[in-house]
Motif scaffolding. Sequence first.
Motif, PDB file in Angstrom:
ATOM      1  N   GLY A   1      35.448 -25.981  55.669  1.00  0.00           N
ATOM      2  CA  GLY A   1      33.986 -26.011  55.779  1.00  0.00           C
ATOM      3  C   GLY A   1      33.297 -24.945  54.936  1.00  0.00           C
ATOM      4  O   GLY A   1      32.068 -24.855  54.922  1.00  0.00           O
ATOM      5  N   ILE A   2      34.070 -24.151  54.208  1.00  0.00           N
ATOM      6  CA  ILE A   2      33.498 -23.065  53.390  1.00  0.00           C
ATOM      7  C   ILE A   2      32.548 -23.663  52.336  1.00  0.00           C
ATOM      8  O   ILE A   2      32.773 -24.772  51.839  1.00  0.00           O
ATOM      9  CB  ILE A   2      34.637 -22.243  52.715  1.00  0.00           C
ATOM     10  N   SER A   3      31.486 -22.928  52.022  1.00  0.00           N
ATOM     11  CA  SER A   3      30.552 -23.387  50.985  1.00  0.00           C
ATOM     12  C   SER A   3      31.133 -23.062  49.613  1.00  0.00           C
ATOM     13  O   SER A   3      32.021 -22.207  49.490  1.00  0.00           O
ATOM     14  CB  SER A   3      29.209 -22.678  51.145  1.00  0.00           C
ATOM     15  N   SER A   4      30.597 -23.719  48.586  1.00  0.00           N
ATOM     16  CA  SER A   4      31.107 -23.463  47.239  1.00  0.00           C
ATOM     17  C   SER A   4      30.832 -22.011  46.838  1.00  0.00           C
ATOM     18  O   SER A   4      31.624 -21.379  46.142  1.00  0.00           O
ATOM     19  CB  SER A   4      30.475 -24.424  46.233  1.00  0.00           C
ATOM     20  N   ARG A   5      29.720 -21.488  47.299  1.00  0.00           N
ATOM     21  CA  ARG A   5      29.360 -20.104  46.992  1.00  0.00           C
ATOM     22  C   ARG A   5      30.373 -19.108  47.584  1.00  0.00           C
ATOM     23  O   ARG A   5      30.853 -18.208  46.904  1.00  0.00           O
ATOM     24  CB  ARG A   5      27.985 -19.874  47.623  1.00  0.00           C
ATOM     25  N   ASP A   6      30.714 -19.350  48.861  1.00  0.00           N
ATOM     26  CA  ASP A   6      31.683 -18.454  49.504  1.00  0.00           C
ATOM     27  C   ASP A   6      33.085 -18.671  48.932  1.00  0.00           C
ATOM     28  O   ASP A   6      33.881 -17.732  48.865  1.00  0.00           O
ATOM     29  CB  ASP A   6      31.680 -18.664  51.025  1.00  0.00           C
ATOM     30  N   ALA A   7      33.376 -19.907  48.525  1.00  0.00           N
ATOM     31  CA  ALA A   7      34.683 -20.168  47.905  1.00  0.00           C
ATOM     32  C   ALA A   7      34.789 -19.376  46.603  1.00  0.00           C
ATOM     33  O   ALA A   7      35.816 -18.753  46.320  1.00  0.00           O
ATOM     34  CB  ALA A   7      34.855 -21.657  47.635  1.00  0.00           C
ATOM     35  N   ALA A   8      33.708 -19.376  45.831  1.00  0.00           N
ATOM     36  CA  ALA A   8      33.711 -18.610  44.579  1.00  0.00           C
ATOM     37  C   ALA A   8      33.881 -17.124  44.875  1.00  0.00           C
ATOM     38  O   ALA A   8      34.650 -16.425  44.210  1.00  0.00           O
ATOM     39  CB  ALA A   8      32.415 -18.870  43.812  1.00  0.00           C
ATOM     40  N   ARG A   9      33.191 -16.652  45.893  1.00  0.00           N
ATOM     41  CA  ARG A   9      33.323 -15.234  46.284  1.00  0.00           C
ATOM     42  C   ARG A   9      34.742 -14.902  46.713  1.00  0.00           C
ATOM     43  O   ARG A   9      35.215 -13.787  46.514  1.00  0.00           O
ATOM     44  CB  ARG A   9      32.387 -14.924  47.458  1.00  0.00           C
ATOM     45  N   ALA A  10      35.399 -15.896  47.322  1.00  0.00           N
ATOM     46  CA  ALA A  10      36.775 -15.678  47.795  1.00  0.00           C
ATOM     47  C   ALA A  10      37.786 -15.779  46.657  1.00  0.00           C
ATOM     48  O   ALA A  10      38.982 -15.624  46.872  1.00  0.00           O
ATOM     49  CB  ALA A  10      37.104 -16.680  48.894  1.00  0.00           C
ATOM     50  N   GLY A  11      37.298 -16.068  45.438  1.00  0.00           N
ATOM     51  CA  GLY A  11      38.206 -16.051  44.294  1.00  0.00           C
ATOM     52  C   GLY A  11      38.671 -17.412  43.830  1.00  0.00           C
ATOM     53  O   GLY A  11      39.665 -17.518  43.118  1.00  0.00           O
ATOM     54  N   VAL A  12      37.938 -18.459  44.222  1.00  0.00           N
ATOM     55  CA  VAL A  12      38.309 -19.803  43.778  1.00  0.00           C
ATOM     56  C   VAL A  12      37.346 -20.229  42.672  1.00  0.00           C
ATOM     57  O   VAL A  12      36.133 -20.236  42.859  1.00  0.00           O
ATOM     58  CB  VAL A  12      38.263 -20.802  44.953  1.00  0.00           C
ATOM     59  N   CYS A  13      37.896 -20.535  41.518  1.00  0.00           N
ATOM     60  CA  CYS A  13      37.071 -20.855  40.347  1.00  0.00           C
ATOM     61  C   CYS A  13      37.350 -22.296  39.905  1.00  0.00           C
ATOM     62  O   CYS A  13      38.484 -22.632  39.574  1.00  0.00           O
ATOM     63  CB  CYS A  13      37.399 -19.880  39.226  1.00  0.00           C
ATOM     64  N   LEU A  14      36.310 -23.119  39.932  1.00  0.00           N
ATOM     65  CA  LEU A  14      36.442 -24.526  39.504  1.00  0.00           C
ATOM     66  C   LEU A  14      35.857 -24.677  38.110  1.00  0.00           C
ATOM     67  O   LEU A  14      34.697 -24.316  37.870  1.00  0.00           O
ATOM     68  CB  LEU A  14      35.686 -25.428  40.493  1.00  0.00           C
ATOM     69  N   ILE A  15      36.656 -25.188  37.194  1.00  0.00           N
ATOM     70  CA  ILE A  15      36.141 -25.537  35.867  1.00  0.00           C
ATOM     71  C   ILE A  15      36.082 -27.056  35.811  1.00  0.00           C
ATOM     72  O   ILE A  15      37.110 -27.724  35.686  1.00  0.00           O
ATOM     73  CB  ILE A  15      37.019 -24.953  34.746  1.00  0.00           C
TER      74      ILE A  15
END
Length: 236
Positions: A71-85
């Motif tokens: 349920g994590i948001s994309s913003r928090d996922a990015a903060r957690a170190g997940v980068c989608l290209i």
Amino acid sequence: MIPPLLELRDIRAGYGGITALHGVDLTVRAGQVVALLGPNGAGKTTTQKIAAGVHQVDSGEVLYGGRDVTGISSRDAARAGVCLIPEGRGVFPNLTVRENLWMMTFTGRSREEIEEMAFARFPILEQRASQTAGTMSGGEQQMLALSRGLTTDPAVLLLDELSMGLAPLVVERLYEQVAQIAREGVAVLVVEQFASAVLDMADHAAVLVRGRIEYDGPPGRELRNELANLYLGSAS
Ligand SMILES: Nc1ncnc2c1ncn2[C@@H]1O[C@H](COP(=O)(O)OP(=O)(O)OP(=O)(O)O)[C@@H](O)[C@H]1O
């Protein structure tokens, strides 16, 4: 065994009334490149979007470094170190290479440091620094997208159809860099429809067919032999 940085457990997800994923399990560990393959519409992009918090699951669990983040948001996922290209490269075509890189100063790095990082990994970008990104070759745009992503120090890098529209030799070179990024400790999940280049450098492969993982194992000969059957099976 190296602990997983990204885990998807029994994921079901879809769009409105349409179920796209029917219980998908997937694990990516630090230092590993996992290739997620499958024919058109199999659910590869949906799986990546779920991993990046861009799309939400109907059921199942998403874990980062063993922590349940479903349920994590994309913003928090990015903060957690997940980068989608995402597919389509993720660069601003009307800005120069340098301007595209400078946008990443929100990471806390200076313009100089960001340029240095990018140019060390992809020297061609230094020659293109003042060129608008949209006028570069597809491979160079992909290098720029990767450089931008890497300024966030990702733990997990998600690449969607990196090879799309690129010549085989360019794809091979890009994948050499992707393998290098993994060797630096990043967990890399690569989605591709066409398999051969990515299988040459992947550590592990999974094949999605109609929303189900039909293969999960080594990227070697057994998979190559089976791939055509898996893809053809999806057409029936
Ligand atoms: N925004 C959407 N609305 C409705 N259905 C969608 C949407 N996005 C994807 N789908 C459907 O979900 C299923 C999985 O699509 P997805 O894009 O994840 O597959 P894919 O394996 O990435 O395919 P491709 O290689 O074509 O990108 C397909 O049946 C697709 O039609």
